[in-house]
Design a protein around this motif. Sequence first.
Motif, mmCIF file in Angstrom:
data_model
loop_
_atom_site.group_PDB
_atom_site.id
_atom_site.type_symbol
_atom_site.label_atom_id
_atom_site.label_comp_id
_atom_site.label_asym_id
_atom_site.label_seq_id
_atom_site.Cartn_x
_atom_site.Cartn_y
_atom_site.Cartn_z
ATOM 1 N N ASN A 169 -40.244 -64.351 -36.380
ATOM 2 C CA ASN A 169 -41.455 -65.074 -36.024
ATOM 3 C C ASN A 169 -41.210 -66.076 -34.906
ATOM 4 O O ASN A 169 -42.137 -66.462 -34.197
ATOM 5 N N LEU A 170 -39.958 -66.507 -34.786
ATOM 6 C CA LEU A 170 -39.641 -67.568 -33.838
ATOM 7 C C LEU A 170 -38.170 -67.495 -33.470
ATOM 8 O O LEU A 170 -37.326 -67.195 -34.323
ATOM 9 N N VAL A 171 -37.872 -67.787 -32.202
ATOM 10 C CA VAL A 171 -36.492 -67.896 -31.721
ATOM 11 C C VAL A 171 -36.267 -69.337 -31.312
ATOM 12 O O VAL A 171 -37.127 -69.962 -30.685
ATOM 13 N N VAL A 172 -35.094 -69.874 -31.667
ATOM 14 C CA VAL A 172 -34.666 -71.197 -31.213
ATOM 15 C C VAL A 172 -33.349 -70.985 -30.485
ATOM 16 O O VAL A 172 -32.443 -70.336 -31.005
ATOM 17 N N GLY A 173 -33.263 -71.498 -29.262
ATOM 18 C CA GLY A 173 -32.035 -71.314 -28.491
ATOM 19 C C GLY A 173 -32.015 -72.205 -27.273
ATOM 20 O O GLY A 173 -32.892 -73.059 -27.088
ATOM 21 N N GLY A 174 -31.033 -71.984 -26.417
ATOM 22 C CA GLY A 174 -30.918 -72.743 -25.178
ATOM 23 C C GLY A 174 -31.955 -72.290 -24.173
ATOM 24 O O GLY A 174 -32.828 -71.475 -24.465
ATOM 25 N N GLY A 175 -31.849 -72.805 -22.980
ATOM 26 C CA GLY A 175 -32.799 -72.449 -21.931
ATOM 27 C C GLY A 175 -32.217 -71.483 -20.928
ATOM 28 O O GLY A 175 -32.629 -71.469 -19.774
ATOM 29 N N GLY A 176 -31.264 -70.659 -21.359
ATOM 30 C CA GLY A 176 -30.607 -69.724 -20.452
ATOM 31 C C GLY A 176 -31.526 -68.612 -19.971
ATOM 32 O O GLY A 176 -32.516 -68.272 -20.611
ATOM 33 N N TYR A 177 -31.166 -68.037 -18.840
ATOM 34 C CA TYR A 177 -31.981 -67.021 -18.180
ATOM 35 C C TYR A 177 -32.318 -65.860 -19.114
ATOM 36 O O TYR A 177 -33.479 -65.503 -19.279
ATOM 37 N N ASN A 178 -31.304 -65.230 -19.714
ATOM 38 C CA ASN A 178 -31.550 -64.052 -20.544
ATOM 39 C C ASN A 178 -32.437 -64.368 -21.739
ATOM 40 O O ASN A 178 -33.403 -63.651 -22.006
ATOM 41 N N THR A 179 -32.118 -65.417 -22.454
ATOM 42 C CA THR A 179 -32.884 -65.738 -23.656
ATOM 43 C C THR A 179 -34.343 -66.013 -23.336
ATOM 44 O O THR A 179 -35.241 -65.476 -23.991
ATOM 45 N N VAL A 180 -34.592 -66.813 -22.325
ATOM 46 C CA VAL A 180 -35.969 -67.152 -21.976
ATOM 47 C C VAL A 180 -36.751 -65.900 -21.580
ATOM 48 O O VAL A 180 -37.850 -65.648 -22.073
ATOM 49 N N HIS A 181 -36.180 -65.087 -20.718
ATOM 50 C CA HIS A 181 -36.902 -63.910 -20.245
ATOM 51 C C HIS A 181 -37.007 -62.816 -21.306
ATOM 52 O O HIS A 181 -37.999 -62.078 -21.338
ATOM 53 N N GLU A 182 -36.030 -62.702 -22.185
ATOM 54 C CA GLU A 182 -36.130 -61.727 -23.271
ATOM 55 C C GLU A 182 -37.240 -62.126 -24.246
ATOM 56 O O GLU A 182 -38.012 -61.283 -24.698
ATOM 57 N N CYS A 183 -37.346 -63.404 -24.573
ATOM 58 C CA CYS A 183 -38.423 -63.864 -25.460
ATOM 59 C C CYS A 183 -39.781 -63.612 -24.819
ATOM 60 O O CYS A 183 -40.715 -63.166 -25.491
ATOM 61 N N ARG A 184 -39.894 -63.882 -23.530
ATOM 62 C CA ARG A 184 -41.153 -63.608 -22.822
ATOM 63 C C ARG A 184 -41.473 -62.119 -22.858
ATOM 64 O O ARG A 184 -42.615 -61.728 -23.081
ATOM 65 N N SER A 185 -40.463 -61.307 -22.627
ATOM 66 C CA SER A 185 -40.660 -59.860 -22.590
ATOM 67 C C SER A 185 -41.144 -59.315 -23.929
ATOM 68 O O SER A 185 -42.050 -58.484 -23.984
ATOM 69 N N VAL A 186 -40.553 -59.793 -25.005
ATOM 70 C CA VAL A 186 -40.909 -59.320 -26.344
ATOM 71 C C VAL A 186 -42.195 -59.976 -26.837
ATOM 72 O O VAL A 186 -42.925 -59.410 -27.646
ATOM 73 N N GLY A 187 -42.484 -61.186 -26.342
ATOM 74 C CA GLY A 187 -43.679 -61.899 -26.774
ATOM 75 C C GLY A 187 -43.462 -62.725 -28.028
ATOM 76 O O GLY A 187 -44.408 -63.059 -28.728
ATOM 77 N N VAL A 188 -42.223 -63.078 -28.310
ATOM 78 C CA VAL A 188 -41.925 -63.883 -29.493
ATOM 79 C C VAL A 188 -42.003 -65.369 -29.129
ATOM 80 O O VAL A 188 -41.680 -65.761 -28.011
ATOM 81 N N ASN A 189 -42.475 -66.185 -30.058
ATOM 82 C CA ASN A 189 -42.497 -67.634 -29.861
ATOM 83 C C ASN A 189 -41.073 -68.130 -29.693
ATOM 84 O O ASN A 189 -40.146 -67.635 -30.344
ATOM 85 N N TYR A 190 -40.905 -69.146 -28.869
ATOM 86 C CA TYR A 190 -39.562 -69.610 -28.522
ATOM 87 C C TYR A 190 -39.549 -71.123 -28.353
ATOM 88 O O TYR A 190 -40.392 -71.676 -27.645
ATOM 89 N N ILE A 191 -38.593 -71.769 -29.005
ATOM 90 C CA ILE A 191 -38.348 -73.193 -28.785
ATOM 91 C C ILE A 191 -37.000 -73.296 -28.091
ATOM 92 O O ILE A 191 -35.972 -72.879 -28.638
ATOM 93 N N ALA A 192 -37.008 -73.818 -26.892
ATOM 94 C CA ALA A 192 -35.788 -73.952 -26.098
ATOM 95 C C ALA A 192 -35.238 -75.370 -26.187
ATOM 96 O O ALA A 192 -35.994 -76.340 -26.207
ATOM 97 N N ILE A 193 -33.930 -75.455 -26.240
ATOM 98 C CA ILE A 193 -33.225 -76.736 -26.183
ATOM 99 C C ILE A 193 -32.269 -76.614 -24.992
ATOM 100 O O ILE A 193 -31.161 -76.110 -25.130
ATOM 101 N N PRO A 194 -32.736 -77.007 -23.802
ATOM 102 C CA PRO A 194 -31.938 -76.787 -22.592
ATOM 103 C C PRO A 194 -30.704 -77.674 -22.532
ATOM 104 O O PRO A 194 -30.712 -78.809 -23.004
ATOM 105 N N PHE A 195 -29.653 -77.104 -21.952
ATOM 106 C CA PHE A 195 -28.394 -77.819 -21.767
ATOM 107 C C PHE A 195 -28.070 -77.917 -20.284
ATOM 108 O O PHE A 195 -28.529 -77.110 -19.475
#
Length: 163
Positions: free
Chosen positions: A76-102
């Motif tokens: 239902n939700l992904v929590v992760g960093g603000g890295g390129y792959n994670t952000v764009h994969e979440c967008r691609s799949v359409g899953v909600n995402y909370i980013a914690i950028p480093f």
Amino acid sequence: TSVEASSILRVDPEGKVVMVLTSGTTQEQLFWAEVVHRLNSLKIQVRYISPKYLPGTTPAQWVKYFPAIELMKGVNLVVGGGGYNTVHECRSVGVNYIAIPFERDFDTQWSRLRSEDVSFILAQDLDRLPKMVERFIAPKPSPSYINGAELALSLLVELHQTS
């Protein structure tokens, strides 16, 4: 599929599932362990994807799997960093995402976080995370809009049948 993803994650597909994607330095790995610990206070299924087991977490929550995008349909939700792959994969799949950028030497994670599709918090604001997660996994009302493509198709079929 979501069924396959749920199986790999070892979760009940009918329940609420939050996937934490870990990355980074040893210090950041300890941070992700704290994220998992805080999410355990909620009535949800928490899994974290990591090449290594994180001390202080339960072994049942650890999933060693790559690529993580294959598991996103089962959460239902992904929590992760603000890295390129994670952000764009979440967008691609359409899953909600909370980013914690480093901070990164060669990457500005903030630059790819657009508020319309990614929520984010700062690492020092971790106390806010459980409330944000609860907001994202709460039941949502069905959309009240009309899908124009579906409406057009039904009108064309109706027109074809009457001619």
